[in-house]
Design a protein around this motif. Structure first.
Motif, PDB file in Angstrom:
ATOM      1  N   ILE A  79       0.831  -1.200   0.000  1.00  7.20           N
ATOM      2  CA  ILE A  79       0.000   0.000   0.000  1.00  7.20           C
ATOM      3  C   ILE A  79       0.868   1.252   0.000  1.00  7.20           C
ATOM      4  O   ILE A  79       0.578   2.235  -0.694  1.00  7.20           O
ATOM      5  CB  ILE A  79      -0.946  -0.009   1.216  1.00  7.20           C
ATOM      6  CG1 ILE A  79      -1.966  -1.131   1.077  1.00  7.20           C
ATOM      7  CG2 ILE A  79      -1.660   1.330   1.352  1.00  7.20           C
ATOM      8  CD1 ILE A  79      -2.864  -1.304   2.288  1.00  7.20           C
ATOM      9  N   PHE A 156      -7.722   2.406   2.104  1.00  6.93           N
ATOM     10  CA  PHE A 156      -7.124   1.063   2.166  1.00  6.93           C
ATOM     11  C   PHE A 156      -7.010   0.644   3.633  1.00  6.93           C
ATOM     12  O   PHE A 156      -5.954   0.813   4.249  1.00  6.93           O
ATOM     13  CB  PHE A 156      -5.735   1.052   1.521  1.00  6.93           C
ATOM     14  CG  PHE A 156      -5.692   1.567   0.117  1.00  6.93           C
ATOM     15  CD1 PHE A 156      -6.264   0.851  -0.909  1.00  6.93           C
ATOM     16  CD2 PHE A 156      -5.079   2.776  -0.175  1.00  6.93           C
ATOM     17  CE1 PHE A 156      -6.227   1.324  -2.212  1.00  6.93           C
ATOM     18  CE2 PHE A 156      -5.029   3.255  -1.464  1.00  6.93           C
ATOM     19  CZ  PHE A 156      -5.604   2.530  -2.495  1.00  6.93           C
ATOM     20  N   LEU A 162      -5.747  -6.012  -1.636  1.00  2.00           N
ATOM     21  CA  LEU A 162      -5.908  -4.997  -2.668  1.00  2.00           C
ATOM     22  C   LEU A 162      -6.425  -5.629  -3.955  1.00  2.00           C
ATOM     23  O   LEU A 162      -6.200  -6.809  -4.221  1.00  2.00           O
ATOM     24  CB  LEU A 162      -4.571  -4.300  -2.931  1.00  2.00           C
ATOM     25  CG  LEU A 162      -3.909  -3.628  -1.724  1.00  2.00           C
ATOM     26  CD1 LEU A 162      -2.551  -3.107  -2.113  1.00  2.00           C
ATOM     27  CD2 LEU A 162      -4.767  -2.509  -1.186  1.00  2.00           C
TER      28      LEU A 162
END
Length: 252
Positions: A79, A156, A162
């Motif tokens: 991320i 997130f 993801l």
């Protein structure tokens, strides 16, 4: 009891540091190799502690499963990369712009060691990198980087996987758009270089005994510096705007 609290604190602290530390390595200006490593580490640790106080309730708890804990840390690192890859691509497009300017001005052989790339790059590229770095701090864009990391915990959440397709589309778009932006910004230099070369070709046909490149090279260097002086502020602003826009895309 105290041991459990300490373990929980360290684990959550490391989760935040994994995302923020990875982002800080790639953020323009803040992650530059010209900034000494201990300074970057101190800033990252300080910001991590501040973010811990703000988002500690949304972080997953420590587990006895080592594989689960490592997977959480790995996701946080990924991320951090996604948050910053857009800004880094636009920032590095300055090297492409500098290389084009150097080639059009006849100074392509004039290179300088860039600690960020760890290689010799065009001298105009280094000039643009330093100017844009200064402009980032002048416009307080570096505060936006920290805000984006904080907002990313809404976009997130920690521990969630993801979407690979969204990640690939975003990275492809940013890389493609950064190259297009670089060539758009370099268009005045490309146009002027083409005009000079066409004019030199016509002049060489009209006066075969004239040493065209002996006259052309100084004029080429002078004109390129003049164009760079005129468009320098706009050039840097375009890159900063692109960096800010891609930061906005990753925070919503």
């Amino acid at each position: 009891m105290l041991e459990e609290v300490t373990t929980e604190f360290i684990f959550k602290f490391m989760l935040i540091f994994a995302r923020l530390g990875t982002a800080f390595m790639l953020f323009p200006a803040l992650g530059d190799h010209n900034v000494f490593m201990r300074g970057r580490l101190a800033i990252a640790m300080t910001v991590t502690f501040v973010l811990y106080l703000l988002i500690m309730s949304s972080l997953p708890a420590y587990s006895e499963n080592l594989l689960y804990n490592v997977s959480l840390l790995f996701i946080e690192v990924v991320i951090g990369l996604i948050i910053t890859i857009g800004a880094k691509c636009y920032f590095l497009s300055l090297h492409t712009i500098g290389q084009i300017i150097s080639m059009q001005s006849g100074l392509g052989a004039a290179t300088f060691f860039d600690p960020g790339q760890r290689s010799q790059v065009a001298i105009f590229g280094n000039l643009l990198i330093i100017s844009t770095t200064v402009y980032i701090f002048i416009t307080d864009t570096h505060y936006l980087f920290i805000q984006v990391i904080l907002d990313s915990y809404t976009r997130f959440p920690p521990g969630e996987l993801l979407e690979i397709s969204d990640m690939s589309k975003f990275v492809t778009h940013v890389v493609n758009d950064s190259f297009i932006l670089a060539f758009k910004i370099s268009s005045p230099f490309l146009l002027l270089g083409m005009v000079l070369l066409v004019g030199a070709g016509i002049l060489s046909r009209l006066m075969p005994n004239l040493q065209v490149f002996f006259i052309l090279t100084p004029a080429q260097v002078l004109l390129m510096f003049m164009i760079l002086y005129l468009v320098m502020e706009t050039l840097v602003e375009k890159i900063i705007t692109a960096v800010q826009m891609t930061m906005g895309l990753t925070s919503f």
